[in-house]
Design a protein around this motif. Structure first.
Motif, mmCIF file in Angstrom:
data_model
loop_
_atom_site.group_PDB
_atom_site.id
_atom_site.type_symbol
_atom_site.label_atom_id
_atom_site.label_comp_id
_atom_site.label_asym_id
_atom_site.label_seq_id
_atom_site.Cartn_x
_atom_site.Cartn_y
_atom_site.Cartn_z
ATOM 1 N N LYS A 65 0.845 -1.190 0.000
ATOM 2 C CA LYS A 65 0.000 0.000 0.000
ATOM 3 C C LYS A 65 0.881 1.240 0.000
ATOM 4 N N GLU A 66 0.505 2.158 -0.888
ATOM 5 C CA GLU A 66 1.265 3.401 -0.967
ATOM 6 C C GLU A 66 0.741 4.362 0.085
ATOM 7 N N LYS A 67 1.646 5.158 0.569
ATOM 8 C CA LYS A 67 1.283 6.150 1.558
ATOM 9 C C LYS A 67 0.410 7.222 0.906
ATOM 10 N N ARG A 68 -0.642 7.629 1.577
ATOM 11 C CA ARG A 68 -1.545 8.638 1.015
ATOM 12 C C ARG A 68 -0.892 10.013 1.044
ATOM 13 N N THR A 69 -1.210 10.784 0.017
ATOM 14 C CA THR A 69 -0.691 12.140 -0.068
ATOM 15 C C THR A 69 -1.562 13.051 0.788
ATOM 16 N N PRO A 70 -0.951 13.849 1.627
ATOM 17 C CA PRO A 70 -1.760 14.784 2.417
ATOM 18 C C PRO A 70 -2.442 15.818 1.518
ATOM 19 N N PRO A 71 -3.606 16.321 1.906
ATOM 20 C CA PRO A 71 -4.345 17.266 1.059
ATOM 21 C C PRO A 71 -3.531 18.491 0.659
ATOM 22 N N GLN A 108 -0.261 18.809 0.215
ATOM 23 C CA GLN A 108 0.706 18.449 -0.821
ATOM 24 C C GLN A 108 -0.012 18.202 -2.150
ATOM 25 N N PHE A 109 -1.198 17.571 -2.088
ATOM 26 C CA PHE A 109 -1.979 17.325 -3.299
ATOM 27 C C PHE A 109 -2.316 18.633 -3.996
#
Length: 99
Positions: A36-42, A44-45
């Motif tokens: 599982k890839e780490k989610r990008t924080p909003p 940074q998105f």
């Protein structure tokens, strides 16, 4: 398995058949689960989206107006053509069934 010489030789070259012409027993391992890839924080998105949007070649106001006029003219022409075909076909069908 019945096959001709050419097919048997091709399969031997590809490694699907052994030297005796029998299929090789090959078992494929099940694919490994992807980590599982780490989610990008909003935040940074949003920064990445803005950076990508800066790379876009945006059209000028004149280009947008010209393209809009072309689209409207095309819509009018195609609508007229479809309406004419619809009218003609309906008259044809009514004429065929009235007689």
């Amino acid at each position: 398995m019945a096959m001709n010489r050419e097919t048997k030789r091709m399969l031997q070259r590809q490694g699907a058949l052994g030297a005796d012409g029998e299929p090789k027993a090959t078992r494929k391992a099940p694919p490994a689960p992807r980590p599982k890839e780490k989610r990008t924080p909003p935040r940074q998105f949003v920064h990445e989206v803005r950076a990508e949007l800066r790379k876009v070649a945006w059209p000028s106001r004149e280009e947008v107006i010209n393209y809009s006029i072309i689209v409207f003219i095309t819509i009018i022409v195609l609508t007229g053509a479809i309406a004419a075909l619809d009218y003609g076909m309906s008259k044809l069908v009514l004429w065929m069934f009235d007689s």
